[in-house]
Design an enzyme around this catalytic site. Structure first.
Site, PDB file in Angstrom:
ATOM      1  N   ARG A 101       0.880  -1.187   0.000  1.00 12.70           N
ATOM      2  CA  ARG A 101       0.000   0.000   0.000  1.00 12.70           C
ATOM      3  C   ARG A 101       0.901   1.215   0.000  1.00 12.70           C
ATOM      4  O   ARG A 101       1.720   1.402   0.910  1.00 12.70           O
ATOM      5  CB  ARG A 101      -0.910  -0.016   1.230  1.00 12.70           C
ATOM      6  CG  ARG A 101      -1.653   1.291   1.438  1.00 12.70           C
ATOM      7  CD  ARG A 101      -2.756   1.187   2.464  1.00 12.70           C
ATOM      8  NE  ARG A 101      -3.896   0.464   1.927  1.00 12.70           N
ATOM      9  CZ  ARG A 101      -5.123   0.500   2.450  1.00 12.70           C
ATOM     10  NH1 ARG A 101      -5.370   1.220   3.527  1.00 12.70           N
ATOM     11  NH2 ARG A 101      -6.106  -0.182   1.907  1.00 12.70           N
ATOM     12  N   HIS A 128      -7.203   0.777  -6.501  1.00 16.06           N
ATOM     13  CA  HIS A 128      -7.433  -0.127  -5.363  1.00 16.06           C
ATOM     14  C   HIS A 128      -8.027  -1.419  -5.932  1.00 16.06           C
ATOM     15  O   HIS A 128      -9.209  -1.727  -5.727  1.00 16.06           O
ATOM     16  CB  HIS A 128      -8.375   0.544  -4.360  1.00 16.06           C
ATOM     17  CG  HIS A 128      -8.347  -0.053  -2.988  1.00 16.06           C
ATOM     18  ND1 HIS A 128      -7.565  -1.145  -2.654  1.00 16.06           N
ATOM     19  CD2 HIS A 128      -9.012   0.286  -1.844  1.00 16.06           C
ATOM     20  CE1 HIS A 128      -7.757  -1.438  -1.382  1.00 16.06           C
ATOM     21  NE2 HIS A 128      -8.619  -0.587  -0.866  1.00 16.06           N
ATOM     22  N   GLN A 131      -9.896  -4.043  -3.714  1.00 14.52           N
ATOM     23  CA  GLN A 131     -11.217  -3.559  -3.309  1.00 14.52           C
ATOM     24  C   GLN A 131     -12.235  -3.843  -4.420  1.00 14.52           C
ATOM     25  O   GLN A 131     -13.337  -4.323  -4.163  1.00 14.52           O
ATOM     26  CB  GLN A 131     -11.141  -2.055  -3.036  1.00 14.52           C
ATOM     27  CG  GLN A 131     -12.459  -1.443  -2.620  1.00 14.52           C
ATOM     28  CD  GLN A 131     -12.877  -1.883  -1.224  1.00 14.52           C
ATOM     29  OE1 GLN A 131     -12.117  -1.744  -0.282  1.00 14.52           O
ATOM     30  NE2 GLN A 131     -14.078  -2.420  -1.089  1.00 14.52           N
ATOM     31  N   ASP A 222     -17.486   6.739  -1.894  1.00 13.44           N
ATOM     32  CA  ASP A 222     -16.235   6.640  -1.136  1.00 13.44           C
ATOM     33  C   ASP A 222     -15.948   8.032  -0.577  1.00 13.44           C
ATOM     34  O   ASP A 222     -16.565   9.025  -0.991  1.00 13.44           O
ATOM     35  CB  ASP A 222     -15.098   6.163  -2.070  1.00 13.44           C
ATOM     36  CG  ASP A 222     -13.752   6.025  -1.348  1.00 13.44           C
ATOM     37  OD1 ASP A 222     -13.734   5.873  -0.102  1.00 13.44           O
ATOM     38  OD2 ASP A 222     -12.695   6.073  -2.032  1.00 13.44           O
ATOM     39  N   CYS A 262     -16.576   1.413   0.365  1.00 13.94           N
ATOM     40  CA  CYS A 262     -15.402   0.578   0.655  1.00 13.94           C
ATOM     41  C   CYS A 262     -14.972   0.686   2.106  1.00 13.94           C
ATOM     42  O   CYS A 262     -14.296  -0.207   2.611  1.00 13.94           O
ATOM     43  CB  CYS A 262     -14.255   0.968  -0.274  1.00 13.94           C
ATOM     44  SG  CYS A 262     -13.778   2.700  -0.108  1.00 13.94           S
ATOM     45  N   ARG A 290     -13.451  -8.845   1.128  1.00 11.35           N
ATOM     46  CA  ARG A 290     -12.040  -8.546   0.896  1.00 11.35           C
ATOM     47  C   ARG A 290     -11.223  -9.819   1.127  1.00 11.35           C
ATOM     48  O   ARG A 290     -10.301 -10.141   0.371  1.00 11.35           O
ATOM     49  CB  ARG A 290     -11.551  -7.428   1.829  1.00 11.35           C
ATOM     50  CG  ARG A 290     -12.229  -6.074   1.635  1.00 11.35           C
ATOM     51  CD  ARG A 290     -11.911  -5.465   0.291  1.00 11.35           C
ATOM     52  NE  ARG A 290     -10.480  -5.370   0.059  1.00 11.35           N
ATOM     53  CZ  ARG A 290      -9.687  -4.409   0.545  1.00 11.35           C
ATOM     54  NH1 ARG A 290     -10.217  -3.428   1.246  1.00 11.35           N
ATOM     55  NH2 ARG A 290      -8.382  -4.403   0.294  1.00 11.35           N
TER      56      ARG A 290
END
Ligand code: CP
Ligand code: NVA
Length: 303
Positions: A101, A128, A131, A222, A262, A290
């Site tokens: 990340r 992402h 996700q 988001d 998310c 996830r």
């Protein structure tokens, strides 16, 4: 040759389908979890905080028989303490997989080039992808993907980019509503639209959230201020005025529409409590997935 997933488009729509089929089968107990990472070590390098991604990747690696080592934001300093090439070169000598990340997408590309092991993007400023895999898996479970409409309302950010490409590849009609200056870039719309050509889906950028949500099967949002953008928070709050996912907006969607986020949510900003905690919300299924999606992705990469 090692296969990395730096963007969701690193997987074809067919490959995403294979990963999601595997996730659904394993989740349903139709096949036991493969021991694809037996004797292997995954290094989790995180330059930003995380709840879902870190925990789900650690559990996924463990379930697949591997060992996960986590390095927290202050520990590595990719591009600060050491160059991505030096981090990647060293990590590749110890580990079989790097889950990273980071901020700049180029860090992932440079780690991949230097390490010689698969790199999986655990969120960058650009994308992402993990996700998006979990999101599409969740939509498959809640009414299906192909031929259904997904309305994304909010920032044209990392989450929106990966989601639009993955959902278009599954045959969804993707509508994206963002205020001026915060739209998804044209190149990403083009990638998503190309996926839609093969799947029968479509991708449309719509400024007006009411129009985007009209009759939609899934409403997704988001945060307006992503990690690393904290200094822009006030300006963003003003720019996104009118883009909140509240009961009125969700009321314009299909009567049985699902609401997705998310997480983490900035409650009272991009989404209201009554929607996030309400009967249409599937955010906890999404968070759970996830684990299932990433476990399947790692099993597929190392299968
Ligand atoms: N959705 C998501 O990536 O959450 P975390 O930042 O907690 O990992
Ligand atoms: N767009 C958000 C997603 C967090 C999971 C961010 O990058 O902070």
């Amino acid at each position: 040759m090692s296969r990395s997933v730096l963007t969701v488009a690193d997987l074809s729509a067919t490959e995403i389908g294979e990963v999601l089929d595997l996730a659904l089968q394993t989740k349903a107990g139709e096949n036991s979890c493969p021991r694809s990472l037996e004797g292997k070590t995954a290094l989790l390098i995180f330059q930003k905080p995380s709840l879902r991604t870190r925990v789900s990747f650690e559990l996924a690696v463990d379930n697949l028989g591997g060992r996960a080592l986590y390095l927290s934001p202050p520990e590595v300093g990719i591009g600060e303490r050491e160059s991505p090439e030096d981090v990647g070169g060293v990590a590749g000598r110890y580990c079989d997989l790097i889950v990273c990340r980071t901020f700049d997408q180029s860090n992932l590309e440079r780690l991949a080039a230097a390490s010689g092991v698969p790199i999986v993007n655990a969120l960058s400023d650009w994308e992402h992808p993990c996700q998006a895999l979990a999101d599409v898996l969740t939509i498959r479970e809640h009414g299906g993907t192909a031929g259904r409409t997904l309305a994304y309302v909010g920032d044209g950010n990392n989450v929106a980019r990966s989601l639009a490409i993955a959902a278009a590849g599954e045959g969804m009609d993707v509508r994206i509503a963002s205020p001026s200056g915060y739209e998804l870039d044209e190149a990403s719309i083009t990638v998503a639209s190309q996926r839609a050509v093969g799947s029968g889906g479509s991708v449309t950028a719509i400024g007006n959230p009411d129009e985007a949500v009209d009759g939609a099967d899934v409403v997704y949002t988001d945060t307006w201020t992503s990690m690393g953008q904290e200094l822009e928070a006030k300006q963003r709050l003003e720019a996104f005025d009118g883009y909140q996912v509240d009961v009125d907006l969700v009321g314009k969607a299909s009567p049985d529409a699902c609401v997705m986020h998310c997480l983490p949510a900035h409650r009272g900003e991009e989404i209201t409590d009554d929607v996030l905690d309400g009967p249409r919300s599937i955010v906890l299924d999404q968070a759970e997935n996830r684990l299932h999606a990433q476990q399947a992705l790692l099993a597929w990469l190392f299968g």
